[in-house]
Scaffold this active site. Structure first.
Site, PDB file in Angstrom:
ATOM      1  N   THR A  27       0.799  -1.113   0.147  1.00 17.05           N
ATOM      2  CA  THR A  27      -0.103   0.099   0.122  1.00 17.05           C
ATOM      3  C   THR A  27       0.832   1.220   0.063  1.00 17.05           C
ATOM      4  O   THR A  27       1.951   1.009   0.303  1.00 17.05           O
ATOM      5  CB  THR A  27      -0.893  -0.104   1.242  1.00 17.05           C
ATOM      6  N   THR A  57       3.182  -1.128   4.568  1.00 17.39           N
ATOM      7  CA  THR A  57       2.281  -0.194   5.263  1.00 17.39           C
ATOM      8  C   THR A  57       3.405   1.135   5.428  1.00 17.39           C
ATOM      9  O   THR A  57       4.454   0.926   6.070  1.00 17.39           O
ATOM     10  CB  THR A  57       1.801  -0.530   6.511  1.00 17.39           C
ATOM     11  N   VAL A  83       7.351  -2.214   7.194  1.00 18.12           N
ATOM     12  CA  VAL A  83       7.279  -0.770   7.200  1.00 18.12           C
ATOM     13  C   VAL A  83       7.829  -0.093   5.667  1.00 18.12           C
ATOM     14  O   VAL A  83       9.181  -0.464   5.430  1.00 18.12           O
ATOM     15  CB  VAL A  83       7.709   0.036   8.300  1.00 18.12           C
ATOM     16  N   LYS A  84       6.997   0.563   5.191  1.00 18.97           N
ATOM     17  CA  LYS A  84       7.746   1.218   3.971  1.00 18.97           C
ATOM     18  C   LYS A  84       8.048   2.695   4.372  1.00 18.97           C
ATOM     19  O   LYS A  84       7.122   3.546   5.175  1.00 18.97           O
ATOM     20  CB  LYS A  84       6.387   1.707   3.071  1.00 18.97           C
ATOM     21  N   ILE A  85       9.121   3.038   3.984  1.00 21.26           N
ATOM     22  CA  ILE A  85       9.930   4.164   4.417  1.00 21.26           C
ATOM     23  C   ILE A  85      10.642   5.098   2.994  1.00 21.26           C
ATOM     24  O   ILE A  85      11.086   4.179   1.922  1.00 21.26           O
ATOM     25  CB  ILE A  85      11.188   4.168   5.148  1.00 21.26           C
TER      26      ILE A  85
END
Ligand code: E4P
Length: 231
Positions: A27, A57, A83-85
């Site tokens: 996402t 996310t 976790v998307k960074i």
């Protein structure tokens, strides 16, 4: 190769997962915003649908302290969250800290090989080169993907390459041929992977021939309730 669906739409995710070949979801803030629902609740619902698959996310903070705060919060929601960074210096700084804590991080918005090299060195779990967006500006997304695969193989980096921003089945095939670990795609592209006109034409022919010979073939595929009683 793993397939991720690049969507936050629950119906699309349900449909994809029902086919048994979806390994996760990606996402981003744009995709989540479209669904107009509380963020945490929505991500948890996605986690429940994809079961063992990962759910990527994304944070929205852009400073190291904020990214760390949001990343640590998001990872408490569900064990399958990655976790998307974003690929910015503050993001890489946060990645270096989080990787040491064992947090799985996907570095997103990667558009060059040096960026991919940096995030592998810093311990990213996934790197997301955006192929389609490079093609959109008359650059070549597949060339970038090939360079990243070469560099990662040369140094045996453990970061998995997640080919993102895929626009059509040929992107998926090219990424698979290069050995990209994952392809994430919109539902429309996933659906296109199944289709071939010769499959449809061939099946229509088989069924037509079967119907023509119906009388002589017996009722083995009839539902039990419709069969004549055994003698
Ligand atoms: C990946 O994680 C991104 O959400 C995505 O692939 C972006 O694709 P787009 O260029 O189609 O928006």
């Amino acid at each position: 190769m793993k397939f991720f669906l690049d969507t936050a739409n629950l119906e699309e995710i349900r449909q994809g997962v029902s086919l048994g070949v979806i390994d996760g979801v990606t996402t981003n803030p744009t995709l989540v915003a479209k669904e107009k629902r509380p963020f945490r609740e929505h991500i948890l619902e996605i986690c429940n649908i994809v079961k063992d698959g990962v759910v990527n996310t994304e944070v929205v903070a852009t400073d190291t302290a904020g990214i760390l705060r949001e990343a640590r919060e998001i990872t408490t929601w569900h064990p399958n969250i990655v976790v998307k960074i974003p690929m910015i210096p503050d993001g890489v700084r946060a990645l270096s800290v989080l990787a040491k804590e064992g947090v799985r991080v996907n570095i997103t918005l990667v558009f060059s090989s040096p960026q991919a090299l940096i995030v592998a060195k810093a311990g990213a779990y996934f790197v997301s080169p955006f192929l389609g967006r490079l093609d959109d500006i008359s650059s070549d997304g597949l060339t970038l993907l090939r360079e990243i695969m070469d560099i990662y193989r040369a140094y045996n980096y453990s970061t998995q390459v997640l080919a993102a921003s895929l626009r059509h089945p040929l992107h998926v095939v090219a990424a698979a041929r290069m050995g990209a670990h994952i392809a994430t795609m919109p539902y429309k592209v996933f659906d296109q992977l199944f289709k071939h006109p010769l499959t449809d034409r061939g099946l229509a022919g088989f069924l037509k021939d079967w119907e023509k010979a119906r009388e002589t073939l017996g009722d083995v595929f009839e539902p039990a309730s419709a069969r004549s009683p055994r003698r």
